[in-house]
Scaffold this motif. Structure first.
Motif, PDB file in Angstrom:
ATOM      1  N   UNK A   1      27.330  65.678  54.048  1.00  0.00           N
ATOM      2  CA  UNK A   1      26.525  66.873  54.322  1.00  0.00           C
ATOM      3  C   UNK A   1      25.101  66.662  53.823  1.00  0.00           C
ATOM      4  N   UNK A   2      24.972  66.105  52.625  1.00  0.00           N
ATOM      5  CA  UNK A   2      23.650  65.940  52.007  1.00  0.00           C
ATOM      6  C   UNK A   2      22.729  65.067  52.852  1.00  0.00           C
ATOM      7  N   UNK A   3      23.240  63.946  53.347  1.00  0.00           N
ATOM      8  CA  UNK A   3      22.396  63.031  54.115  1.00  0.00           C
ATOM      9  C   UNK A   3      21.983  63.650  55.453  1.00  0.00           C
ATOM     10  N   UNK A   4      22.891  64.411  56.054  1.00  0.00           N
ATOM     11  CA  UNK A   4      22.547  65.076  57.312  1.00  0.00           C
ATOM     12  C   UNK A   4      21.477  66.139  57.070  1.00  0.00           C
ATOM     13  N   UNK A   5      21.600  66.886  55.967  1.00  0.00           N
ATOM     14  CA  UNK A   5      20.583  67.899  55.661  1.00  0.00           C
ATOM     15  C   UNK A   5      19.232  67.249  55.397  1.00  0.00           C
ATOM     16  N   UNK A   6      19.232  66.126  54.697  1.00  0.00           N
ATOM     17  CA  UNK A   6      17.978  65.413  54.447  1.00  0.00           C
ATOM     18  C   UNK A   6      17.361  64.937  55.754  1.00  0.00           C
TER      19      UNK A   6
ATOM     20  N   UNK B   1      13.812  66.124  57.340  1.00  0.00           N
ATOM     21  CA  UNK B   1      12.813  65.143  57.772  1.00  0.00           C
ATOM     22  C   UNK B   1      12.343  65.423  59.191  1.00  0.00           C
ATOM     23  N   UNK B   2      13.272  65.791  60.074  1.00  0.00           N
ATOM     24  CA  UNK B   2      12.903  66.153  61.432  1.00  0.00           C
ATOM     25  C   UNK B   2      12.039  67.399  61.482  1.00  0.00           C
ATOM     26  N   UNK B   3      12.373  68.384  60.639  1.00  0.00           N
ATOM     27  CA  UNK B   3      11.537  69.593  60.546  1.00  0.00           C
ATOM     28  C   UNK B   3      10.123  69.238  60.105  1.00  0.00           C
TER      29      UNK B   3
ATOM     30  N   UNK C   1       4.849  76.148  55.738  1.00  0.00           N
ATOM     31  CA  UNK C   1       6.181  75.683  56.115  1.00  0.00           C
ATOM     32  C   UNK C   1       6.359  74.211  55.730  1.00  0.00           C
ATOM     33  N   UNK C   2       5.344  73.411  55.957  1.00  0.00           N
ATOM     34  CA  UNK C   2       5.409  71.990  55.614  1.00  0.00           C
ATOM     35  C   UNK C   2       5.618  71.805  54.114  1.00  0.00           C
ATOM     36  N   UNK C   3       4.902  72.578  53.303  1.00  0.00           N
ATOM     37  CA  UNK C   3       5.040  72.480  51.847  1.00  0.00           C
ATOM     38  C   UNK C   3       6.466  72.826  51.410  1.00  0.00           C
ATOM     39  N   UNK C   4       7.023  73.896  51.986  1.00  0.00           N
ATOM     40  CA  UNK C   4       8.374  74.317  51.612  1.00  0.00           C
ATOM     41  C   UNK C   4       9.405  73.284  52.045  1.00  0.00           C
ATOM     42  N   UNK C   5       9.251  72.735  53.241  1.00  0.00           N
ATOM     43  CA  UNK C   5      10.191  71.729  53.737  1.00  0.00           C
ATOM     44  C   UNK C   5      10.155  70.485  52.853  1.00  0.00           C
ATOM     45  N   UNK C   6       8.966  70.050  52.453  1.00  0.00           N
ATOM     46  CA  UNK C   6       8.846  68.887  51.570  1.00  0.00           C
ATOM     47  C   UNK C   6       9.558  69.156  50.245  1.00  0.00           C
ATOM     48  N   UNK C   7       9.378  70.355  49.698  1.00  0.00           N
ATOM     49  CA  UNK C   7      10.040  70.715  48.442  1.00  0.00           C
ATOM     50  C   UNK C   7      11.555  70.674  48.583  1.00  0.00           C
TER      51      UNK C   7
ATOM     52  N   UNK D   1      13.250  68.992  50.744  1.00  0.00           N
ATOM     53  CA  UNK D   1      13.645  67.598  50.966  1.00  0.00           C
ATOM     54  C   UNK D   1      13.739  66.846  49.642  1.00  0.00           C
ATOM     55  N   UNK D   2      12.815  67.097  48.736  1.00  0.00           N
ATOM     56  CA  UNK D   2      12.853  66.450  47.425  1.00  0.00           C
ATOM     57  C   UNK D   2      14.063  66.908  46.611  1.00  0.00           C
TER      58      UNK D   2
END
Length: 412
Positions: free
Chosen positions: A76-81, A85-87, A170-176, A178-179
């Motif tokens: 699940x974790x790798x798919x979410x990552x 990344x696609x987002x 949105x980009x900032x939140x997605x990066x957070x 992802x980390x």
């Protein structure tokens, strides 16, 4: 896997709580602040309705695809990552788009990566809660808290910077987010996982025989028909709430307060119904929730001031909060365990995908041609029809006119 290996008995829960808190920041933006970005680009109400409706359409396929990938790869974790990344990539491209056709195309790819993250996160939350013998709500509630936090703070940020910075936030939140996935403990996604109570539930593969068995039951068809009617009004409000507030000259921070009121109000209801809801019959509760939706949208048609809209949003607790928990419980009663995944997939298609697609397209036309008042009166009418559907089914049950529950029937 022992949670203590990561430095603490509950560290996997804490990482996931942080992830849920952050993840729902993207939900705030996509549902409520992206329409302001579209308005900034000069798009019309029908165009914004199309941009809203393409998401539910894409989600029908994307949830199924990524769900199957998660099962096949056992992660699940790798798919979410991968999805985050696609987002990130599509959001960066979206930030540079200005014309409608480009935004429509890029947003379709963004939605392909956006929608499946939520059911996968719920699956991980359910598994980790089971691992520690905890209630799933103890983790999932951080999504509602995150939604509340970002709803308010993003409103003030955009008031200062302007709606054109919605995608940048949105980009900032997605990066957070992802980390944060780096610290998550992986789990396997299986269809046997218990169901979560959430505005973004998973679509699971529909098996032909199971689907046919479900749809042959009048009780199930009646329920889904009433759900679809209620969902149309709900999705209409979801798609055009921020546009309605801007039409009242409300600032972006007022939009945040309205979203905060709805998000916070649902939390105590979720806890109360998860503990005491089984003391009440489902259909009367669903009829009551539909009636509260009716009053909520009627009040929206009469509202003239942004502050009034903020107060009305608090009715989210006694409308959506009661409806969603009760609807999930009703499904688990009328559909047996071996068809549960199929039934819930169908419920998601009806409540989210199908209704979102319809409400976005024709809702935008109504809003532009007839105005906000008529728009909400139409939503009110759909809620009334849902109220009649749930109540009449309850009265027929009292009169002995109901089918036997599906779980008591032999599979076809």
């Amino acid at each position: 896997m022992n949670a203590r290996r990561s430095g603490g008995q509950y560290s996997d829960q804490n990482w996931l709580r942080s992830f849920m808190f952050t993840l729902y920041g993207t939900s705030v933006l996509v549902v409520s602040y992206f329409p302001l970005f579209y308005a900034h680009l000069g798009f019309s109400s029908p165009q914004m309705g199309l941009l809203y409706s393409v998401g539910p359409l894409i989600s029908i396929l994307s949830n199924l695809f990524w769900s199957m990938m998660s099962d096949r790869l056992g992660t699940v974790r790798k798919i979410m990552a991968l999805l985050l990344g696609g987002q990130l990539i599509t959001a960066i491209i979206l930030a540079r788009a200005t014309d409608f056709s480009s935004v429509m195309l890029i947003l379709s790819f963004f939605y392909f990566f956006y929608y499946p993250v939520f059911p996968l996160a719920d699956t991980m939350a359910i598994k980790i809660a089971q691992r520690h013998g905890r209630n799933f709500i103890a983790i999932r509630v951080f999504g509602s808290l995150g939604y509340s936090f970002f709803a308010l703070t993003i409103g003030y940020v955009l008031r200062t910077l302007g709606p054109q910075y919605s995608v940048a936030i949105c980009i900032v939140i997605v990066v957070t987010a992802l980390l944060i996935t780096i610290g998550l403990k992986d789990v396997k996604r299986t269809e046997a996982a218990p169901l979560s109570v959430d505005k973004e539930s998973t679509d699971r593969p529909l098996k032909g025989a199971g689907l046919r068995e479900i749809l042959l039951q009048k009780e199930v068809l009646w329920f889904f028909g009433s759900v679809f009617l209620l969902a149309i009004g709900y999705r209409m409000n979801e798609a055009f709430l921020t546009i309605s507030l801007k039409g009242m000259n409300a600032g972006d921070e007022v939009v945040g307060w309205a979203l905060l009121a709805s998000a916070l109000s649902e939390i105590p209801i979720f806890f109360l119904l998860s503990r005491y809801g089984d003391k009440f019959k489902e259909l009367p509760l669903l009829a009551f929730a539909s009636l509260m939706f009716t009053l909520r949208f009627l009040f929206m048609s009469l509202a003239r001031e942004p502050g009034t809209v903020v107060a009305i949003q608090a009715m989210h607790s006694i409308s959506f909060g009661i409806y969603y928990v009760t609807a999930v419980r009703y499904i688990t009663r009328i559909i047996p365990d071996h068809l549960r995944a199929t039934g819930m997939a169908l419920f998601t298609v009806v409540w989210s995908s199908g209704a979102g697609l319809l409400s976005g397209t024709f809702g935008g036309l109504i809003y532009q041609d007839a105005g906000r008042i008529v728009f909400y009166l139409v939503a009110t009418g759909f809620s009334v029809l849902a109220f009649i559907g749930f109540l009449s089914k309850h009265l027929m049950d009292l009169g002995g006119g109901t089918d036997r529950p599906l779980r008591n029937k032999t599979p076809l």
